[in-house]
Design a protein around this motif. Structure first.
Motif, PDB file in Angstrom:
ATOM      1  N   GLY A 169       0.824  -1.201   0.000  1.00 32.43           N
ATOM      2  CA  GLY A 169       0.000   0.000   0.000  1.00 32.43           C
ATOM      3  C   GLY A 169       0.856   1.248   0.000  1.00 32.43           C
ATOM      4  O   GLY A 169       2.070   1.193   0.228  1.00 32.43           O
ATOM      5  N   ALA A 170       0.232   2.370  -0.257  1.00 32.07           N
ATOM      6  CA  ALA A 170       0.947   3.644  -0.302  1.00 32.07           C
ATOM      7  C   ALA A 170       0.004   4.783   0.057  1.00 32.07           C
ATOM      8  O   ALA A 170      -1.211   4.696  -0.187  1.00 32.07           O
ATOM      9  CB  ALA A 170       1.549   3.878  -1.694  1.00 32.07           C
ATOM     10  N   THR A 171       0.575   5.836   0.654  1.00 25.53           N
ATOM     11  CA  THR A 171      -0.180   7.053   0.941  1.00 25.53           C
ATOM     12  C   THR A 171       0.663   8.276   0.611  1.00 25.53           C
ATOM     13  O   THR A 171       1.900   8.228   0.673  1.00 25.53           O
ATOM     14  CB  THR A 171      -0.599   7.140   2.422  1.00 25.53           C
ATOM     15  N   VAL A 172      -0.023   9.343   0.279  1.00 21.75           N
ATOM     16  CA  VAL A 172       0.598  10.648   0.046  1.00 21.75           C
ATOM     17  C   VAL A 172      -0.145  11.670   0.899  1.00 21.75           C
ATOM     18  O   VAL A 172      -1.384  11.713   0.877  1.00 21.75           O
ATOM     19  CB  VAL A 172       0.541  11.045  -1.439  1.00 21.75           C
ATOM     20  N   THR A 173       0.602  12.481   1.652  1.00 22.08           N
ATOM     21  CA  THR A 173      -0.002  13.488   2.521  1.00 22.08           C
ATOM     22  C   THR A 173       0.504  14.879   2.143  1.00 22.08           C
ATOM     23  O   THR A 173       1.720  15.078   1.987  1.00 22.08           O
ATOM     24  CB  THR A 173       0.344  13.207   4.003  1.00 22.08           C
ATOM     25  N   VAL A 174      -0.418  15.823   1.990  1.00 23.03           N
ATOM     26  CA  VAL A 174      -0.058  17.202   1.699  1.00 23.03           C
ATOM     27  C   VAL A 174      -1.152  18.120   2.219  1.00 23.03           C
ATOM     28  O   VAL A 174      -2.350  17.848   2.032  1.00 23.03           O
ATOM     29  CB  VAL A 174       0.163  17.420   0.179  1.00 23.03           C
ATOM     30  N   ALA A 175      -0.766  19.161   2.930  1.00 25.13           N
ATOM     31  CA  ALA A 175      -1.691  20.190   3.431  1.00 25.13           C
ATOM     32  C   ALA A 175      -2.856  19.588   4.207  1.00 25.13           C
ATOM     33  O   ALA A 175      -3.999  20.033   4.081  1.00 25.13           O
ATOM     34  CB  ALA A 175      -2.211  21.032   2.262  1.00 25.13           C
ATOM     35  N   GLY A 176      -2.598  18.568   4.995  1.00 22.53           N
ATOM     36  CA  GLY A 176      -3.638  17.956   5.812  1.00 22.53           C
ATOM     37  C   GLY A 176      -4.438  16.872   5.118  1.00 22.53           C
ATOM     38  O   GLY A 176      -5.195  16.149   5.775  1.00 22.53           O
ATOM     39  N   PHE A 177      -4.299  16.722   3.798  1.00 21.91           N
ATOM     40  CA  PHE A 177      -5.006  15.685   3.043  1.00 21.91           C
ATOM     41  C   PHE A 177      -4.105  14.465   2.858  1.00 21.91           C
ATOM     42  O   PHE A 177      -2.917  14.603   2.553  1.00 21.91           O
ATOM     43  CB  PHE A 177      -5.420  16.201   1.667  1.00 21.91           C
ATOM     44  N   THR A 178      -4.667  13.285   3.017  1.00 20.05           N
ATOM     45  CA  THR A 178      -3.960  12.030   2.777  1.00 20.05           C
ATOM     46  C   THR A 178      -4.798  11.169   1.840  1.00 20.05           C
ATOM     47  O   THR A 178      -5.995  10.987   2.061  1.00 20.05           O
ATOM     48  CB  THR A 178      -3.713  11.260   4.086  1.00 20.05           C
ATOM     49  N   PHE A 179      -4.153  10.649   0.789  1.00 19.26           N
ATOM     50  CA  PHE A 179      -4.824   9.789  -0.189  1.00 19.26           C
ATOM     51  C   PHE A 179      -3.980   8.531  -0.392  1.00 19.26           C
ATOM     52  O   PHE A 179      -2.759   8.564  -0.227  1.00 19.26           O
ATOM     53  CB  PHE A 179      -4.994  10.500  -1.539  1.00 19.26           C
ATOM     54  N   GLY A 180      -4.636   7.438  -0.763  1.00 20.58           N
ATOM     55  CA  GLY A 180      -3.877   6.234  -1.046  1.00 20.58           C
ATOM     56  C   GLY A 180      -4.732   4.997  -1.031  1.00 20.58           C
ATOM     57  O   GLY A 180      -5.957   5.056  -1.149  1.00 20.58           O
ATOM     58  N   GLY A 181      -4.064   3.845  -0.850  1.00 17.63           N
ATOM     59  CA  GLY A 181      -4.797   2.595  -0.842  1.00 17.63           C
ATOM     60  C   GLY A 181      -3.899   1.423  -0.521  1.00 17.63           C
ATOM     61  O   GLY A 181      -2.696   1.570  -0.255  1.00 17.63           O
ATOM     62  N   ASN A 182      -4.487   0.234  -0.548  1.00 13.16           N
ATOM     63  CA  ASN A 182      -3.781  -0.991  -0.212  1.00 13.16           C
ATOM     64  C   ASN A 182      -4.394  -2.134  -1.024  1.00 13.16           C
ATOM     65  O   ASN A 182      -5.568  -2.085  -1.384  1.00 13.16           O
ATOM     66  CB  ASN A 182      -3.909  -1.291   1.290  1.00 13.16           C
ATOM     67  N   SER A 183      -3.578  -3.156  -1.278  1.00 12.73           N
ATOM     68  CA  SER A 183      -4.084  -4.323  -1.998  1.00 12.73           C
ATOM     69  C   SER A 183      -3.433  -5.576  -1.430  1.00 12.73           C
ATOM     70  O   SER A 183      -2.280  -5.550  -0.983  1.00 12.73           O
ATOM     71  CB  SER A 183      -3.774  -4.218  -3.494  1.00 12.73           C
ATOM     72  N   SER A 184      -4.182  -6.679  -1.438  1.00 15.42           N
ATOM     73  CA  SER A 184      -3.689  -7.962  -0.946  1.00 15.42           C
ATOM     74  C   SER A 184      -4.138  -9.054  -1.915  1.00 15.42           C
ATOM     75  O   SER A 184      -5.304  -9.099  -2.305  1.00 15.42           O
ATOM     76  CB  SER A 184      -4.250  -8.229   0.458  1.00 15.42           C
ATOM     77  N   TYR A 185      -3.203  -9.939  -2.308  1.00 14.70           N
ATOM     78  CA  TYR A 185      -3.504 -10.945  -3.319  1.00 14.70           C
ATOM     79  C   TYR A 185      -2.777 -12.245  -2.986  1.00 14.70           C
ATOM     80  O   TYR A 185      -1.636 -12.222  -2.496  1.00 14.70           O
ATOM     81  CB  TYR A 185      -3.058 -10.468  -4.700  1.00 14.70           C
TER      82      TYR A 185
END
Length: 425
Positions: free
Chosen positions: A277-293
């Protein structure tokens, strides 16, 4: 939920928001060499909610369940941390939970986790006991830092179990990688990189030694053994931008079946899970996701099981976002998880449904979950939650109400509105 390790694990609070939920478990570095810090942290959570699901009224039994309810629990986190005069870090920690009995007289305490550790900041840490493995420590991008933790919180316990969409990420499987006895090496952080390696010989707790290698009675869902878990995480800030990336691979053999012919499923594939998974944070906002297979299965609840030989690979993914403004955190996420699904316990003769020669239903299971809400820190140690959850489950040829093969109740859905509070010390 994850524990925070030593101080050699660099984290971005806004990106691992759920760590704050279990901040009481964090190891606290002593003030100076030769000193010891002893703690008895804990938390009390309480929720009120209204739910609606396809199985609130069970047509097969005639039973109905309440759609409004209260829910709560206590957890305790005793432990200590020390630093020897030679710089060795050492200590122990535990998590004690209540068992969720239906009355106060039925409530008991049990040890969910208990582990010790030794470490040196320059070479890393060795820990041992009932503890989190790398797949939990480095899980990234599951967005459990708003409301009660999304679909990996506790308020969804108000929803009937069979209507809860299965959440596919490793830290939800207590017998898979949170409460089994293992040994874990955690490296120091170098240039933002950290890795860990874990070994779990058997799916047992610390006080249990009679672990089978083969059985004459089938273990429904199979049972992993000799589990190897390796993972890593990269955490870095580039000016106003924060980035976190995590990855993990888990592999295990299994307890063999050596009994005679049976109608139960006995042939399973070895456990093999790749997640990241990965996340990006800037100016209080965080976006991202995760995957499992990989080759694994999850039917009901949080228990990871093995994929039947005639089954299909499991795939789970989640995307989410959250915004932090001082004491207030807003967030939302969506996940989808497909796997072999529930193994039917029998056949509904009146429906015409069949079970395949391998003992499976005719359709793969799909689980979808939407979570949204907010967390407000009223004062240090006191949080208020607002939750909304929507979920659905479907599996062709499987009756969720009865647990048997059937053409009815192959699709169930649920939703919940709730509020709650957490008080921790």
């Amino acid at each position: 939920m994850k524990r925070l390790l030593l101080g050699c694990a660099a984290t971005l609070t806004g990106m691992i928001g759920y760590a704050a939920i279990d901040a009481a478990m964090a190891q606290t570095a002593p003030e100076s060499p030769g000193s010891i810090t002893v703690r008895l942290n804990g938390r009390v959570n309480w929720y009120a909610g209204v739910e609606a699901s396809s199985v609130d009224s069970n047509s097969s039994t005639g039973n109905k369940t309440s759609t409004d309810n209260f829910l709560g629990y206590l957890r305790l986190y005793p432990g200590f941390d020390g630093v020897a005069s030679n710089g060795l870090h050492y200590g122990a920690a535990a998590e004690i939970r209540i068992n969720g009995g239906q009355s106060a007289g039925n409530e008991t305490l049990y040890v969910f986790q208990a582990y010790g550790y030794f470490g040196l900041p320059q070479i890393g840490q060795i820990s041992f006991g009932q503890e989190n493995g790398p797949s939990v420590i480095f899980e990234t991008g599951t967005f459990e830092g708003f409301n009660d933790g999304g679909w990996n919180g506790d308020i969804e316990g108000m929803i009937p179990t069979v209507a809860n969409p299965v959440y596919p990420f490793p830290d939800s499987g207590s017998q898979y990688d949170q409460a089994t006895s293992k040994i874990v090496y955690l490296s120091p952080t170098l240039a933002g990189f950290q890795f860990a390696f874990g070994f779990t010989p058997n799916q047992t707790a610390e006080n249990y030694t009679d672990a089978p290698t083969s059985v004459t009675t089938p273990i429904i869902g199979g049972q992993p053994r000799n589990l190897l878990d390796i993972g890593g995480q990269y955490t870095k800030t580039f000016g106003p931008l924060g980035v976190q990336i995590g990855a993990d691979y888990t592999n295990a053999g299994q307890v063999a079946y050596n009994g005679g012919p049976t109608t139960s499923v006995t042939a399973y594939k070895d456990l093999s899970i790749l997640s990241g998974g990965a996340t990006v944070t800037v100016a209080g906002f965080t976006f991202g996701g995760n995957s499992s297979y990989g080759a694994f299965n999850m039917a009901d609840g949080d228990t990871f099981t093995l994929e039947p030989d005639a089954g299909t690979k499991a795939l789970g993914w989640l995307v989410g976002g959250q915004y932090t403004a001082g004491p207030l955190v807003f967030g939302a996420s969506f996940f989808r998880f497909t796997d072999t699904g529930d193994l039917p316990g029998g056949v509904d003769a009146g429906s015409g449904a069949t079970i395949t020669p391998a003992g499976l239903s005719t359709g793969q299971q799909q689980n979808d979950g939407v979570a949204a809400g907010a967390t407000y820190t009223l004062v240090p140690g006191v949080s208020l939650f607002a939750d909304y959850l929507y979920g659905l489950r479907q599996q062709g040829g499987y009756d969720f109400e009865t647990g048997d093969a059937g053409t009815a109740h192959n699709y169930v859905q649920s939703q919940l509105f709730g509020v709650g509070t957490q008080i921790q010390w």
